[in-house]
Design a protein around this motif. Sequence first.
Motif, PDB file in Angstrom:
ATOM      1  N   TYR A  35       0.470  -1.898  -0.136  1.00  0.00           N
ATOM      2  CA  TYR A  35      -0.024  -0.273  -0.158  1.00  0.00           C
ATOM      3  C   TYR A  35       1.165   1.592   0.198  1.00  0.00           C
ATOM      4  O   TYR A  35       1.965   1.482   0.849  1.00  0.00           O
ATOM      5  CB  TYR A  35      -1.229   0.144   1.285  1.00  0.00           C
ATOM      6  CG  TYR A  35      -1.606  -1.473   1.357  1.00  0.00           C
ATOM      7  CD1 TYR A  35      -1.607  -1.878   2.082  1.00  0.00           C
ATOM      8  CD2 TYR A  35      -3.778  -0.846   1.052  1.00  0.00           C
ATOM      9  CE1 TYR A  35      -2.555  -3.555   2.366  1.00  0.00           C
ATOM     10  CE2 TYR A  35      -3.696  -2.010   1.127  1.00  0.00           C
ATOM     11  CZ  TYR A  35      -4.021  -2.861   1.931  1.00  0.00           C
ATOM     12  OH  TYR A  35      -4.836  -3.848   1.826  1.00  0.00           O
ATOM     13  N   GLN A  36      -0.025   2.160  -1.023  1.00  0.00           N
ATOM     14  CA  GLN A  36       0.972   3.930  -0.264  1.00  0.00           C
ATOM     15  C   GLN A  36      -0.212   4.719   0.538  1.00  0.00           C
ATOM     16  O   GLN A  36      -0.995   4.427   0.273  1.00  0.00           O
ATOM     17  CB  GLN A  36       1.274   4.311  -1.774  1.00  0.00           C
ATOM     18  CG  GLN A  36       1.430   5.647  -1.443  1.00  0.00           C
ATOM     19  CD  GLN A  36       1.372   5.919  -3.340  1.00  0.00           C
ATOM     20  OE1 GLN A  36       0.019   6.558  -3.964  1.00  0.00           O
ATOM     21  NE2 GLN A  36       2.433   6.423  -4.237  1.00  0.00           N
ATOM     22  N   GLN A  37       0.476   4.826   1.245  1.00  0.00           N
ATOM     23  CA  GLN A  37       0.298   6.219   2.251  1.00  0.00           C
ATOM     24  C   GLN A  37       0.970   7.966   2.264  1.00  0.00           C
ATOM     25  O   GLN A  37       2.047   7.602   2.343  1.00  0.00           O
ATOM     26  CB  GLN A  37       0.410   5.580   3.829  1.00  0.00           C
ATOM     27  CG  GLN A  37      -1.349   6.092   4.644  1.00  0.00           C
ATOM     28  CD  GLN A  37      -1.172   6.083   5.662  1.00  0.00           C
ATOM     29  OE1 GLN A  37       0.180   5.660   6.830  1.00  0.00           O
ATOM     30  NE2 GLN A  37      -2.621   6.225   6.752  1.00  0.00           N
ATOM     31  N   GLN A  44      -3.756   3.599  -0.231  1.00  0.00           N
ATOM     32  CA  GLN A  44      -4.271   3.476  -1.715  1.00  0.00           C
ATOM     33  C   GLN A  44      -3.250   2.012  -2.130  1.00  0.00           C
ATOM     34  O   GLN A  44      -2.580   1.434  -1.708  1.00  0.00           O
ATOM     35  CB  GLN A  44      -3.683   4.339  -2.664  1.00  0.00           C
ATOM     36  CG  GLN A  44      -3.872   5.443  -2.275  1.00  0.00           C
ATOM     37  CD  GLN A  44      -5.933   5.911  -2.211  1.00  0.00           C
ATOM     38  OE1 GLN A  44      -6.270   5.300  -3.408  1.00  0.00           O
ATOM     39  NE2 GLN A  44      -6.139   5.917  -1.331  1.00  0.00           N
ATOM     40  N   GLY A  58      -3.189  -2.659  -8.271  1.00  0.00           N
ATOM     41  CA  GLY A  58      -4.564  -0.762  -7.630  1.00  0.00           C
ATOM     42  C   GLY A  58      -4.361   0.364  -8.882  1.00  0.00           C
ATOM     43  O   GLY A  58      -3.187  -0.636  -9.957  1.00  0.00           O
TER      44      GLY A  58
ATOM     45  N   THR B   1     -16.212   1.168  -8.273  1.00  0.00           N
ATOM     46  CA  THR B   1     -15.231   0.886  -7.480  1.00  0.00           C
ATOM     47  C   THR B   1     -16.312   0.881  -6.139  1.00  0.00           C
ATOM     48  O   THR B   1     -17.007   1.760  -6.047  1.00  0.00           O
ATOM     49  CB  THR B   1     -14.409   2.047  -7.884  1.00  0.00           C
ATOM     50  OG1 THR B   1     -13.808   2.405  -9.561  1.00  0.00           O
ATOM     51  CG2 THR B   1     -13.275   1.992  -6.941  1.00  0.00           C
ATOM     52  N   THR B 100     -10.590  -2.857   1.141  1.00  0.00           N
ATOM     53  CA  THR B 100     -10.450  -1.583   0.616  1.00  0.00           C
ATOM     54  C   THR B 100     -10.422  -0.646   1.280  1.00  0.00           C
ATOM     55  O   THR B 100     -11.312  -0.882   2.781  1.00  0.00           O
ATOM     56  CB  THR B 100     -11.859  -0.615   0.180  1.00  0.00           C
ATOM     57  OG1 THR B 100     -12.161  -1.679  -1.409  1.00  0.00           O
ATOM     58  CG2 THR B 100     -11.916   0.753  -0.023  1.00  0.00           C
ATOM     59  N   ASP B 103     -10.805   6.341   4.327  1.00  0.00           N
ATOM     60  CA  ASP B 103      -8.800   7.261   4.637  1.00  0.00           C
ATOM     61  C   ASP B 103      -9.110   7.857   6.494  1.00  0.00           C
ATOM     62  O   ASP B 103      -7.874   8.729   6.283  1.00  0.00           O
ATOM     63  CB  ASP B 103      -9.809   9.158   3.862  1.00  0.00           C
ATOM     64  CG  ASP B 103      -9.026   8.636   2.363  1.00  0.00           C
ATOM     65  OD1 ASP B 103     -10.054   9.584   1.720  1.00  0.00           O
ATOM     66  OD2 ASP B 103      -9.124   7.843   1.652  1.00  0.00           O
TER      67      ASP B 103
END
Lengths: 115, 111
Positions: A35-37, A44, A58, B1, B100, B103
Amino acid sequence: EAGVTQSPTHLIKTRGQQATLRCSPISGHTSVYWYQQALGLGLQFLLWYDEGEERNRGNFPPRFSGRQFPNYSSELNVNALELEDSALYLCASSLVLGQGLRPQHFGDGTRLSIL
Amino acid sequence: TQLLEQSPQFLSIQEGENLTVYCNSSSVFSSLQWYRQEPGEGPVLLVTVVTGGEVKKLKRLTFQFGDARKDSSLHITAAQPGDTGLYLCAGANPNAGKSTFGDGTTLTVKP
């Protein structure tokens, strides 16, 4: 039991260079996720490997790639680094896929800074 | 999505207060995880909920999965400064082959 380990802890690169990040999963875990944060944002999804195969990726350009080795450790490679690639890159591992995805256990990440 | 929306995005409260964080989606998930992340560290798994309507308690934290498995909430009773961190929810979808993440909610508990 050792957790997920990532190296290096910090990595400083300049634009256009290439970066390699490494991850060792928890013993017995065959799935590895990247993941990228970015600062202040959520995670993400980048890539998912299981049993040495890329299972899903992704919405990232092809210059983000990786692989999983026979011992289930993994590398994330980022080519042609751009300033916006600066972020915390997190690796997670989980048990083999079964009835639904297993909970993921995270490492502490590699902080990649692009100058 | 598939999207997971967390609210509020930021929350700053005094020690001893109660709070609730929400995680909502229009999609159904097979399971949902809650994580807490502290600065400089990776997310740490707090709980997994699987069954619609399920409630799990972890000391002062209460997690609930919606009946339709589209939403979840995290309630903290008598918050303490040690609860400070980024709280993330993640929904698992085996068909998509990934989880998923929302945020996150950044919680600050002031002494």
